[in-house]
Enzyme design. Structure first.
Site, PDB file in Angstrom:
ATOM      1  N   TYR A  92      -4.051   9.042  12.942  1.00  0.00           N
ATOM      2  CA  TYR A  92      -4.643   7.788  12.442  1.00  0.00           C
ATOM      3  C   TYR A  92      -6.091   8.025  12.003  1.00  0.00           C
ATOM      4  O   TYR A  92      -6.490   7.614  10.907  1.00  0.00           O
ATOM      5  CB  TYR A  92      -4.578   6.732  13.549  1.00  0.00           C
ATOM      6  CG  TYR A  92      -5.381   5.476  13.275  1.00  0.00           C
ATOM      7  CD1 TYR A  92      -4.944   4.536  12.348  1.00  0.00           C
ATOM      8  CD2 TYR A  92      -6.580   5.231  13.946  1.00  0.00           C
ATOM      9  CE1 TYR A  92      -5.675   3.385  12.097  1.00  0.00           C
ATOM     10  CE2 TYR A  92      -7.316   4.087  13.705  1.00  0.00           C
ATOM     11  CZ  TYR A  92      -6.868   3.163  12.785  1.00  0.00           C
ATOM     12  OH  TYR A  92      -7.593   2.028  12.535  1.00  0.00           O
TER      13      TYR A  92
ATOM     14  N   THR B 143      -2.072   0.569  11.226  1.00  0.00           N
ATOM     15  CA  THR B 143      -2.915   0.521  12.425  1.00  0.00           C
ATOM     16  C   THR B 143      -2.181   0.917  13.719  1.00  0.00           C
ATOM     17  O   THR B 143      -2.761   0.807  14.793  1.00  0.00           O
ATOM     18  CB  THR B 143      -3.516  -0.895  12.611  1.00  0.00           C
ATOM     19  OG1 THR B 143      -2.445  -1.848  12.574  1.00  0.00           O
ATOM     20  CG2 THR B 143      -4.529  -1.220  11.548  1.00  0.00           C
TER      21      THR B 143
ATOM     22  N   LEU C  19       0.818  -1.219   0.000  1.00  0.00           N
ATOM     23  CA  LEU C  19       0.000   0.000   0.000  1.00  0.00           C
ATOM     24  C   LEU C  19       0.853   1.272   0.000  1.00  0.00           C
ATOM     25  O   LEU C  19       0.356   2.346  -0.279  1.00  0.00           O
ATOM     26  CB  LEU C  19      -0.956  -0.005   1.199  1.00  0.00           C
ATOM     27  CG  LEU C  19      -2.029  -1.109   1.175  1.00  0.00           C
ATOM     28  CD1 LEU C  19      -2.768  -1.179   2.510  1.00  0.00           C
ATOM     29  CD2 LEU C  19      -3.028  -0.897   0.043  1.00  0.00           C
TER      30      LEU C  19
ATOM     31  N   ASP D 145     -14.112   3.860  14.349  1.00  0.00           N
ATOM     32  CA  ASP D 145     -14.748   4.922  15.150  1.00  0.00           C
ATOM     33  C   ASP D 145     -13.813   6.127  15.320  1.00  0.00           C
ATOM     34  O   ASP D 145     -14.262   7.184  15.745  1.00  0.00           O
ATOM     35  CB  ASP D 145     -15.114   4.380  16.533  1.00  0.00           C
ATOM     36  CG  ASP D 145     -13.874   3.986  17.321  1.00  0.00           C
ATOM     37  OD1 ASP D 145     -13.341   2.906  17.054  1.00  0.00           O
ATOM     38  OD2 ASP D 145     -13.425   4.780  18.180  1.00  0.00           O
TER      39      ASP D 145
HETATM   40  N1  LIG Z   1      -7.599  -3.103  15.530  1.00  0.00           N
HETATM   41  C1  LIG Z   1      -8.609  -2.313  15.895  1.00  0.00           C
HETATM   42  O1  LIG Z   1      -8.913  -2.146  17.080  1.00  0.00           O
HETATM   43  C2  LIG Z   1      -9.441  -1.614  14.842  1.00  0.00           C
HETATM   44  C3  LIG Z   1     -10.507  -0.817  15.250  1.00  0.00           C
HETATM   45  C4  LIG Z   1     -11.295  -0.197  14.269  1.00  0.00           C
HETATM   46  C5  LIG Z   1     -11.005  -0.378  12.938  1.00  0.00           C
HETATM   47  N2  LIG Z   1      -9.948  -1.143  12.574  1.00  0.00           N
HETATM   48  C6  LIG Z   1      -9.677  -1.306  11.147  1.00  0.00           C
HETATM   49  O2  LIG Z   1      -9.895  -2.652  10.824  1.00  0.00           O
HETATM   50  C7  LIG Z   1      -9.050  -3.029   9.744  1.00  0.00           C
HETATM   51  C8  LIG Z   1      -8.319  -4.312  10.116  1.00  0.00           C
HETATM   52  O3  LIG Z   1      -7.554  -4.082  11.287  1.00  0.00           O
HETATM   53  P1  LIG Z   1      -6.702  -5.243  11.959  1.00  0.00           P
HETATM   54  O4  LIG Z   1      -6.859  -5.104  13.430  1.00  0.00           O
HETATM   55  O5  LIG Z   1      -7.015  -6.532  11.256  1.00  0.00           O
HETATM   56  O6  LIG Z   1      -5.236  -4.760  11.548  1.00  0.00           O
HETATM   57  P2  LIG Z   1      -3.833  -5.452  11.878  1.00  0.00           P
HETATM   58  O7  LIG Z   1      -4.036  -6.730  12.578  1.00  0.00           O
HETATM   59  O8  LIG Z   1      -2.990  -4.379  12.486  1.00  0.00           O
HETATM   60  O9  LIG Z   1      -3.289  -5.770  10.415  1.00  0.00           O
HETATM   61  C9  LIG Z   1      -2.959  -4.768   9.518  1.00  0.00           C
HETATM   62  C10 LIG Z   1      -2.772  -5.391   8.164  1.00  0.00           C
HETATM   63  O10 LIG Z   1      -2.424  -4.358   7.251  1.00  0.00           O
HETATM   64  C11 LIG Z   1      -1.351  -4.815   6.482  1.00  0.00           C
HETATM   65  N3  LIG Z   1      -0.542  -3.699   5.999  1.00  0.00           N
HETATM   66  C12 LIG Z   1      -0.063  -2.647   6.710  1.00  0.00           C
HETATM   67  N4  LIG Z   1       0.660  -1.849   5.914  1.00  0.00           N
HETATM   68  C13 LIG Z   1       0.650  -2.422   4.675  1.00  0.00           C
HETATM   69  C14 LIG Z   1       1.222  -2.076   3.427  1.00  0.00           C
HETATM   70  N5  LIG Z   1       1.987  -0.983   3.269  1.00  0.00           N
HETATM   71  N6  LIG Z   1       0.991  -2.884   2.364  1.00  0.00           N
HETATM   72  C15 LIG Z   1       0.240  -4.007   2.495  1.00  0.00           C
HETATM   73  N7  LIG Z   1      -0.327  -4.381   3.650  1.00  0.00           N
HETATM   74  C16 LIG Z   1      -0.122  -3.597   4.722  1.00  0.00           C
HETATM   75  C17 LIG Z   1      -0.549  -5.691   7.392  1.00  0.00           C
HETATM   76  O11 LIG Z   1       0.268  -6.461   6.570  1.00  0.00           O
HETATM   77  P3  LIG Z   1       1.176  -7.700   7.023  1.00  0.00           P
HETATM   78  O12 LIG Z   1       0.213  -8.860   6.978  1.00  0.00           O
HETATM   79  O13 LIG Z   1       2.226  -7.753   6.008  1.00  0.00           O
HETATM   80  O14 LIG Z   1       1.687  -7.374   8.397  1.00  0.00           O
HETATM   81  C18 LIG Z   1      -1.667  -6.439   8.107  1.00  0.00           C
HETATM   82  O15 LIG Z   1      -2.117  -7.534   7.336  1.00  0.00           O
HETATM   83  C19 LIG Z   1      -8.152  -1.826   9.472  1.00  0.00           C
HETATM   84  O16 LIG Z   1      -8.707  -1.096   8.415  1.00  0.00           O
HETATM   85  C20 LIG Z   1      -8.257  -0.996  10.733  1.00  0.00           C
HETATM   86  O17 LIG Z   1      -8.060   0.372  10.460  1.00  0.00           O
HETATM   87  C21 LIG Z   1      -9.161  -1.782  13.492  1.00  0.00           C
END
Ligand SMILES: NC(=O)c1ccc[n+]([C@@H]2O[C@H](COP(=O)([O-])OP(=O)(O)OC[C@H]3O[C@@H](n4cnc5c(N)ncnc54)[C@H](OP(=O)(O)O)[C@@H]3O)[C@@H](O)[C@H]2O)c1
Length: 278
Positions: free
Chosen positions: A124, A61, A36, A101
């Protein structure tokens, strides 16, 4: 259904791989081939998957780090999200964007509805809002699903941190002034599959498209979550004081209601504790 999903080891990606029906093919896209931060890698990689639908579950994230790396966060969460949506539009397929959120300031004293005024208070949050806007500008064929407080049996999250700390400490300080609802990534995955099916089944239905709130049922402060964990982290950073999302629209339009948070947390804990002892 062939689903191209961005990210490889993220909580939502791994949950989707685990929850996919046998007839569904989930294709995770990750670095180095799909990055990305390198916008030129996005469209060709997505096109090569020949997807029926694209899910953008990858994001920058690291909420606290984003304050000092605001440009990278904006590139990954903002511009790249728009590029993912443009790639889907070029293929004539819908895109599901996962959002947060954190697009709100958290000052409201009731759960947020989709049409409440946005106003992120962190780098963020600003980058994720830019992503929502870029996706909406790229294609009308999108569903933006805002969730909150994601945990799962995988990766780094509050629940796993608490379990780890519980092994070495007898007391843990946890904030009790931020409201939200812990949401299991496995429930999020189920919801994504239902929304994806709905979008594909009714391509012309504008009501299925737009912004939806998607968190577990119920509400809690982080201390409740910690208590629930210890019954069966220190400060959580600069999160909004109110992360509660009103999810009525997703239930009414997509027929998707996530379970109450305590049941989902309990099954995640059972699994993690079985893995620890097993
Ligand atoms: N975690 C929370 O509490 C939370 C709350 C609200 C919303 N969200 C949203 O929910 C979604 C999923 O979150 P999650 O908790 O599953 O996130 P996560 O566990 O932190 O995983 C982030 C993912 O993004 C990938 N990524 C980051 N930079 C990248 C890049 N430059 N190119 C390609 N891939 C990249 C990572 O790749 P790798 O697999 O290579 O590490 C990983 O697979 C996100 O949109 C986040 O904003 C999360």
């Amino acid at each position: 259904m062939r689903i191209a999903v961005t990210g490889q080891s993220g909580q939502v990606v791994l949950a989707m791989l685990e929850r996919a029906a046998t007839a569904d093919v989930v294709i995770p896209l990750g670095r180095p081939g799909f990055d990305l931060e390198r916008l030129e890698t996005i469209a060709p990689t997505i096109a090569a998957c020949r997807p029926d639908i694209v899910v953008n579950a990858a994001a920058y994230t690291a909420v606290d780090l984003a304050e000092s790396e605001a440009e990278t966060a904006m590139l990954v969460n903002g511009q790249a999200a728009g590029e993912v949506a443009r790639a889907a539009a070029q293929l004539g397929v819908p895109v599901i964007q996962i959002s947060t959120d954190y697009v709100f300031d958290g000052a409201l004293d009731r759960p947020y509805r989709e049409d409440d005024t946005v106003g992120p208070i962190s780098a963020y949050g600003r980058s994720k809002l830019a992503g929502e806007e870029a996706v909406a500008a790229a294609t009308p064929d999108h569903a933006i699903l805002r969730t909150a407080w994601v945990y799962s049996p995988f990766g780094k999250n509050f629940v796993r941190t608490m379990l780890r700390l519980a092994e070495t400490r007898s007391e843990i300080g946890v904030v009790a002034d931020q409201w939200g609802c812990p949401t299991n990534a496995l429930d999020i995955a189920d919801a994504i599959f239902t929304v994806a099916r709905n979008l594909l089944a009714r391509p012309q239905d504008g009501r299925l498209r737009g912004v939806f709130h998607m968190s577990a049922q119920g509400e809690a402060v982080w201390a409740d979550v910690a208590e629930a964990i210890f019954a069966q982290r220190a400060a959580t950073g600069a999160g909004p004081a109110n992360s509660r999302l009103d999810c009525t629209k997703l239930a009414t339009i997509h027929g998707v209601t996530l379970p109450e948070w305590r049941g989902s947390l309990s099954s995640c804990l059972t699994r993690l504790m079985t893995e620890q002892t097993g």
